[in-house]
Design an enzyme around this catalytic site. Structure first.
Site, PDB file in Angstrom:
ATOM      1  CG  HIS A  75      -1.893   1.078   1.316  1.00 36.94           C
ATOM      2  ND1 HIS A  75      -2.887   1.286   0.387  1.00 36.94           N
ATOM      3  CD2 HIS A  75      -2.040   2.055   2.244  1.00 36.94           C
ATOM      4  CE1 HIS A  75      -3.598   2.342   0.733  1.00 36.94           C
ATOM      5  NE2 HIS A  75      -3.106   2.828   1.850  1.00 36.94           N
ATOM      6  CD  GLN A  77       7.410   0.588  -1.857  1.00 41.41           C
ATOM      7  OE1 GLN A  77       7.924   1.100  -2.842  1.00 41.41           O
ATOM      8  NE2 GLN A  77       7.844   0.824  -0.644  1.00 41.41           N
ATOM      9  CG  HIS A  79      -0.476   5.929  -0.486  1.00 41.60           C
ATOM     10  ND1 HIS A  79      -1.275   7.030  -0.577  1.00 41.60           N
ATOM     11  CD2 HIS A  79      -1.210   4.983   0.144  1.00 41.60           C
ATOM     12  CE1 HIS A  79      -2.452   6.780  -0.023  1.00 41.60           C
ATOM     13  NE2 HIS A  79      -2.435   5.528   0.419  1.00 41.60           N
TER      14      HIS A  79
END
Length: 103
Positions: A75, A77, A79
């Protein structure tokens, strides 16, 4: 190193950068190019911080699976990648708005 805190740091910094990039785009749309540039500069600072942490994690892992891959890591990564992509596109859009404003 508390991995969960580190990962949350990536998410928070990337999220802040993404928000600032979009604020900069909004400013450019209204003709406030000085404020738009200020937002981009601030966003780049947050992205830099997130990227620094990401690079540290990659270095700590050494390609050997030392850093556990969790859903929250994926998650984070996601973002940082979407924030970076948004930033690249928004910088181009701001330049286009400025060029159109100069005509």
């Amino acid at each position: 190193m508390d991995l969960e805190q580190v990962v949350m740091g990536i998410i928070v910094n990337a999220g802040q950068a993404r928000s600032l990039y979009y604020e900069g785009l909004k400013c450019a749309k209204s003709g406030d190019f000085g404020k738009a540039q200020e937002c981009v500069k601030q966003a780049q600072s947050f992205i830099s911080e997130a990227h620094k942490v990401q690079t540290q994690l990659i270095g700590d892992d050494q390609g050997e699976g030392k850093v556990p891959m969790t859903l929250i890591m994926v998650h984070a990564q996601d973002h940082i990648m979407t924030a970076m992509l948004a930033g690249e596109l928004i910088v181009e859009l701001i330049a286009l708005y400025k060029k159109m404003d100069e005509r």
